[in-house]
Design an enzyme around this catalytic site. Sequence first.
Site, PDB file in Angstrom:
ATOM      1  N   HIS A  12       0.554  -1.736  -0.186  1.00  0.00           N
ATOM      2  CA  HIS A  12      -0.163  -0.084   0.246  1.00  0.00           C
ATOM      3  C   HIS A  12       0.877   0.697  -0.118  1.00  0.00           C
ATOM      4  O   HIS A  12       1.463   1.467   0.925  1.00  0.00           O
ATOM      5  CB  HIS A  12      -0.996   0.420   1.068  1.00  0.00           C
ATOM      6  N   HIS A  14       1.672   5.220  -1.454  1.00  0.00           N
ATOM      7  CA  HIS A  14       1.404   6.534  -2.632  1.00  0.00           C
ATOM      8  C   HIS A  14       2.876   6.589  -3.210  1.00  0.00           C
ATOM      9  O   HIS A  14       3.578   7.533  -2.167  1.00  0.00           O
ATOM     10  CB  HIS A  14       0.627   7.993  -1.878  1.00  0.00           C
ATOM     11  N   LYS A  97      -9.842  -0.163  -5.799  1.00  0.00           N
ATOM     12  CA  LYS A  97     -10.058   0.589  -4.522  1.00  0.00           C
ATOM     13  C   LYS A  97     -10.916   1.099  -4.387  1.00  0.00           C
ATOM     14  O   LYS A  97     -11.162   1.924  -5.291  1.00  0.00           O
ATOM     15  CB  LYS A  97      -8.399   1.210  -4.819  1.00  0.00           C
ATOM     16  N   HIS A 134     -10.546   1.330   1.728  1.00  0.00           N
ATOM     17  CA  HIS A 134     -10.149   1.843   2.692  1.00  0.00           C
ATOM     18  C   HIS A 134     -11.547   2.302   3.675  1.00  0.00           C
ATOM     19  O   HIS A 134     -12.457   2.349   3.211  1.00  0.00           O
ATOM     20  CB  HIS A 134     -10.276   3.575   2.020  1.00  0.00           C
ATOM     21  N   HIS A 172      -4.821  -0.678   5.755  1.00  0.00           N
ATOM     22  CA  HIS A 172      -4.033  -0.024   6.477  1.00  0.00           C
ATOM     23  C   HIS A 172      -5.502   0.338   7.546  1.00  0.00           C
ATOM     24  O   HIS A 172      -5.660   1.169   7.572  1.00  0.00           O
ATOM     25  CB  HIS A 172      -4.360   1.998   6.335  1.00  0.00           C
ATOM     26  N   LEU A 217      -5.017   9.077   7.887  1.00  0.00           N
ATOM     27  CA  LEU A 217      -6.125   8.446   8.306  1.00  0.00           C
ATOM     28  C   LEU A 217      -6.315   6.947   7.468  1.00  0.00           C
ATOM     29  O   LEU A 217      -5.137   6.567   6.588  1.00  0.00           O
ATOM     30  CB  LEU A 217      -6.961   9.340   6.839  1.00  0.00           C
ATOM     31  N   ASP A 246       1.590   3.056   3.549  1.00  0.00           N
ATOM     32  CA  ASP A 246       0.387   3.907   3.605  1.00  0.00           C
ATOM     33  C   ASP A 246       1.678   5.049   3.653  1.00  0.00           C
ATOM     34  O   ASP A 246       0.681   5.876   4.053  1.00  0.00           O
ATOM     35  CB  ASP A 246      -0.944   3.451   4.411  1.00  0.00           C
ATOM     36  N   HIS A 250       2.864  14.498   2.191  1.00  0.00           N
ATOM     37  CA  HIS A 250       2.894  15.412   1.417  1.00  0.00           C
ATOM     38  C   HIS A 250       4.069  16.950   1.961  1.00  0.00           C
ATOM     39  O   HIS A 250       4.543  16.718   3.019  1.00  0.00           O
ATOM     40  CB  HIS A 250       1.457  16.101   1.912  1.00  0.00           C
TER      41      HIS A 250
HETATM   42  C1  NCD Z   1      -3.555   8.809   2.215  1.00  0.00           C
HETATM   43  C2  NCD Z   1      -3.221   9.916   1.026  1.00  0.00           C
HETATM   44  O1  NCD Z   1      -2.340  11.659   1.708  1.00  0.00           O
HETATM   45  O2  NCD Z   1      -3.252   9.569  -0.246  1.00  0.00           O
HETATM   46  N1  NCD Z   1      -3.379   9.777   3.423  1.00  0.00           N
HETATM   47  C3  NCD Z   1      -3.210   9.285   4.528  1.00  0.00           C
HETATM   48  O3  NCD Z   1      -3.643   9.811   5.299  1.00  0.00           O
HETATM   49  N2  NCD Z   1      -3.682   7.781   4.522  1.00  0.00           N
HETATM   50  C4  NCD Z   1      -4.718   8.798   1.604  1.00  0.00           C
HETATM   51  C5  NCD Z   1      -4.825   7.564   2.499  1.00  0.00           C
HETATM   52  O4  NCD Z   1      -4.879   6.423   1.967  1.00  0.00           O
HETATM   53  O5  NCD Z   1      -5.750   7.736   3.130  1.00  0.00           O
HETATM   54 ZN    ZN Z   2      -3.211   5.089   1.577  1.00  0.00          ZN
END
Ligand code: NCD
Ligand code: ZN
Length: 342
Positions: A12, A14, A97, A134, A172, A217, A246, A250
């Site tokens: 998982h 991003h 997803k 999710h 997650h 989250l 996860d 940012h």
């Molecule tokens: C994730 C994101 O920023 O893409 N953020 C997070 O808090 N985990 C999205 C997600 O998986 O909820």
């Molecule tokens: Zn995620």
Amino acid sequence: MQFKMIQPDDCHLHVRSGAALKSIIGMTVAQMGRAIIMPNLNSPVTNATQARIYKEEILSVLPKGSKFNPLMVLYLTDNTTSKDIQEAIDSGVVAAKLYPVGVTTNSDGGVTNITKLYPTLESMQKLGMLLLMHGEVTRNEVDIFDREAVFIDEVLNQVVNNFPELKIVFEHITTKDAVDFVLTSHHKIAATITPHHLLANRNDMLVGGIKPHYFCLPVLKRKNPHQLALLYAATSGNTKFFLGTDSAPHAKTDKESACGCAGIFTAHCAIELYATAFERQNALDKLEGFASKFGADFYNLPHNTQTITLKKQDWVVPASYPFAHSDIVPFMATKTLGWKLI
Ligand code: NCD
Ligand code: ZN
């Protein structure tokens, strides 16, 4: 002291796109053989063509000679059809997803009511396409700390009962409720567990001042019973629980804000973070299964043939890393970790 293990997979992850992708992908490549790439871009990956374009973008920025394999995921919307699923499978997409609408970063195009998607889930079940969830409800009246448990009652139970052959990854997970649900359900139900939900709880986020770099989250929960249940599950050797960071990057300024983004960045030292958690539980011998075997097995993939070596060595996590045109604060910034990937 050091030990070798089969190279892990991140089930998982991003990685974003453009300049952000370029600045962070090397960190995952240094650790993981493969990653399940989350599709919640600003313009989400909702069809086979977009998945192919996104995969090509990721491959184009890999370090020279890298064998890292990004595995693509389709973003479900109210309009995803059986044909979309078939086309995605034909182009190598490994899963779809579910983001309930409004649940997290870039989920505005997510699903408003899962029952509307039942014909699509029927096709996924028939075609053997994994459903990644999710697992939180988004109704305003449901307290944010209860949203995962309510999702199990209101959504997940129904989906599992209606689609008994559908393979589902409850992503997650953050609560004892989720651990218990996975433990008591059949063998097609599994879950990913993040390093930050193993190493932190809501006190880390809220005691002594609000700490935006601990906000993600689903939000961090209480230590007892939730964090403890996750530690138990991850280190139990049960094949239903496996590694999914996860890691959700940012920019620092987007986190340190009056309305800070959700997401914790862990890709810089994911396996070291898991090793730290497993060592605390006296369960380092269970790390390889969790990190390198159970996820691959659930996705019907061979185990990686490469190995990695972890060394017991103190090092200090940098205060920040470059990220796109700014910088990012990693999980455990300025703290000392006791394991290092060599
Ligand atoms: C994730 C994101 O920023 O893409 N953020 C997070 O808090 N985990 C999205 C997600 O998986 O909820
Ligand atoms: Zn995620």
